[in-house]
Design a protein around this motif. Sequence first.
Motif, PDB file in Angstrom:
ATOM      1  N   PRO A 187       0.668  -1.109   0.106  1.00 59.77           N
ATOM      2  CA  PRO A 187       0.058   0.138   0.148  1.00 59.77           C
ATOM      3  C   PRO A 187       1.007   1.220   0.347  1.00 59.77           C
ATOM      4  O   PRO A 187       1.927   1.031   0.406  1.00 59.77           O
ATOM      5  N   GLU A 188       0.225   2.256  -0.238  1.00 59.64           N
ATOM      6  CA  GLU A 188       1.252   3.407   0.122  1.00 59.64           C
ATOM      7  C   GLU A 188       1.237   4.074   0.584  1.00 59.64           C
ATOM      8  O   GLU A 188       0.259   3.992   1.612  1.00 59.64           O
ATOM      9  N   PRO A 189       2.310   4.710   1.084  1.00 54.37           N
ATOM     10  CA  PRO A 189       2.547   5.356   2.492  1.00 54.37           C
ATOM     11  C   PRO A 189       1.664   6.968   2.555  1.00 54.37           C
ATOM     12  O   PRO A 189       0.757   7.345   2.449  1.00 54.37           O
ATOM     13  N   ARG A 190       1.123   6.374   3.762  1.00 57.71           N
ATOM     14  CA  ARG A 190       0.100   7.646   4.170  1.00 57.71           C
ATOM     15  C   ARG A 190       0.454   8.886   4.609  1.00 57.71           C
ATOM     16  O   ARG A 190       1.880   8.848   4.679  1.00 57.71           O
ATOM     17  N   ARG A 191       0.056   9.916   3.479  1.00 67.38           N
ATOM     18  CA  ARG A 191       0.937  11.374   4.181  1.00 67.38           C
ATOM     19  C   ARG A 191       0.416  12.407   5.025  1.00 67.38           C
ATOM     20  O   ARG A 191      -1.351  12.277   5.547  1.00 67.38           O
ATOM     21  N   ILE A 192       0.854  13.358   5.525  1.00 68.43           N
ATOM     22  CA  ILE A 192       0.182  13.415   6.889  1.00 68.43           C
ATOM     23  C   ILE A 192       0.505  15.316   6.008  1.00 68.43           C
ATOM     24  O   ILE A 192       1.550  15.626   5.671  1.00 68.43           O
ATOM     25  N   PRO A 193      -0.761  15.895   6.543  1.00 75.54           N
ATOM     26  CA  PRO A 193      -0.991  16.948   5.453  1.00 75.54           C
ATOM     27  C   PRO A 193       0.074  18.640   6.712  1.00 75.54           C
ATOM     28  O   PRO A 193      -0.039  18.262   7.125  1.00 75.54           O
ATOM     29  N   GLY A 194       0.993  18.890   5.680  1.00 73.73           N
ATOM     30  CA  GLY A 194       0.562  20.084   6.035  1.00 73.73           C
ATOM     31  C   GLY A 194       2.297  19.820   6.244  1.00 73.73           C
ATOM     32  O   GLY A 194       2.795  19.315   5.564  1.00 73.73           O
ATOM     33  N   PRO A 195       3.556  20.968   6.617  1.00 73.24           N
ATOM     34  CA  PRO A 195       4.817  20.535   6.545  1.00 73.24           C
ATOM     35  C   PRO A 195       5.170  19.574   7.957  1.00 73.24           C
ATOM     36  O   PRO A 195       4.898  20.215   8.612  1.00 73.24           O
ATOM     37  N   PRO A 196       6.412  19.632   7.626  1.00 75.03           N
ATOM     38  CA  PRO A 196       7.010  19.198   9.055  1.00 75.03           C
ATOM     39  C   PRO A 196       6.773  19.617  10.518  1.00 75.03           C
ATOM     40  O   PRO A 196       7.784  20.708  10.122  1.00 75.03           O
ATOM     41  N   PRO A 197       6.229  18.689  11.549  1.00 72.72           N
ATOM     42  CA  PRO A 197       6.644  19.944  12.482  1.00 72.72           C
ATOM     43  C   PRO A 197       8.295  20.002  12.574  1.00 72.72           C
ATOM     44  O   PRO A 197       9.351  19.496  12.363  1.00 72.72           O
ATOM     45  N   THR A 198       8.880  20.476  13.186  1.00 74.08           N
ATOM     46  CA  THR A 198       9.904  21.250  13.849  1.00 74.08           C
ATOM     47  C   THR A 198      10.477  21.814  15.151  1.00 74.08           C
ATOM     48  O   THR A 198       9.183  21.703  16.046  1.00 74.08           O
ATOM     49  N   HIS A 199      11.020  21.575  16.089  1.00 75.48           N
ATOM     50  CA  HIS A 199      11.174  21.538  17.633  1.00 75.48           C
ATOM     51  C   HIS A 199      13.508  21.997  17.346  1.00 75.48           C
ATOM     52  O   HIS A 199      13.902  21.374  16.812  1.00 75.48           O
ATOM     53  N   PRO A 200      13.676  22.658  18.153  1.00 69.62           N
ATOM     54  CA  PRO A 200      14.605  23.212  18.425  1.00 69.62           C
ATOM     55  C   PRO A 200      15.184  21.876  18.536  1.00 69.62           C
ATOM     56  O   PRO A 200      16.556  21.848  18.408  1.00 69.62           O
ATOM     57  N   GLU A 201      15.004  20.949  19.186  1.00 66.70           N
ATOM     58  CA  GLU A 201      16.125  19.798  19.841  1.00 66.70           C
ATOM     59  C   GLU A 201      15.425  18.425  19.780  1.00 66.70           C
ATOM     60  O   GLU A 201      14.202  18.174  20.848  1.00 66.70           O
ATOM     61  N   PRO A 202      14.975  18.198  18.575  1.00 68.53           N
ATOM     62  CA  PRO A 202      14.110  16.884  18.051  1.00 68.53           C
ATOM     63  C   PRO A 202      14.478  15.353  18.645  1.00 68.53           C
ATOM     64  O   PRO A 202      16.423  15.695  18.804  1.00 68.53           O
ATOM     65  N   PRO A 203      13.872  14.414  18.969  1.00 68.91           N
ATOM     66  CA  PRO A 203      14.216  13.187  19.963  1.00 68.91           C
ATOM     67  C   PRO A 203      15.729  12.843  18.773  1.00 68.91           C
ATOM     68  O   PRO A 203      15.482  12.577  17.338  1.00 68.91           O
ATOM     69  N   LEU A 204      16.499  12.392  19.693  1.00 70.47           N
ATOM     70  CA  LEU A 204      17.044  11.346  18.637  1.00 70.47           C
ATOM     71  C   LEU A 204      16.499   9.932  18.122  1.00 70.47           C
ATOM     72  O   LEU A 204      17.298   9.214  17.041  1.00 70.47           O
ATOM     73  N   ARG A 205      15.629   9.460  18.757  1.00 71.34           N
ATOM     74  CA  ARG A 205      15.017   7.751  18.992  1.00 71.34           C
ATOM     75  C   ARG A 205      14.078   8.638  19.387  1.00 71.34           C
ATOM     76  O   ARG A 205      13.298   9.520  19.630  1.00 71.34           O
ATOM     77  N   LEU A 206      12.878   8.044  19.163  1.00 71.48           N
ATOM     78  CA  LEU A 206      12.276   7.638  19.067  1.00 71.48           C
ATOM     79  C   LEU A 206      10.450   6.228  18.864  1.00 71.48           C
ATOM     80  O   LEU A 206      10.594   5.551  18.007  1.00 71.48           O
ATOM     81  N   VAL A 207      10.418   6.621  20.171  1.00 73.51           N
ATOM     82  CA  VAL A 207       9.356   4.726  20.293  1.00 73.51           C
ATOM     83  C   VAL A 207       8.165   4.795  20.612  1.00 73.51           C
ATOM     84  O   VAL A 207       7.617   6.103  21.113  1.00 73.51           O
TER      85      VAL A 207
END
Length: 54
Positions: free
Chosen positions: A4-24
């Motif tokens: 299946p095609e991947p789902r797309r999230i509308p809008g620009p990607p969220p930004t954060h000054p210190e994004p997490p290195l890992r995401l569980v």
Amino acid sequence: MPPPEPRRIPGPPPTHPEPPLRLVLGTYPCPVVEAAYRQRLDTWNARRPLASRA
């Protein structure tokens, strides 16, 4: 059957000054990751006296 095609999230990607290195995501991986890190820390702490003499 093609994947299946991947789902797309509308809008620009969220930004954060210190994004997490890992995401569980989900509830299953957290206890597994915690146990693995606990085991690593126990191993490192057990070898700390030897490492401090090196």
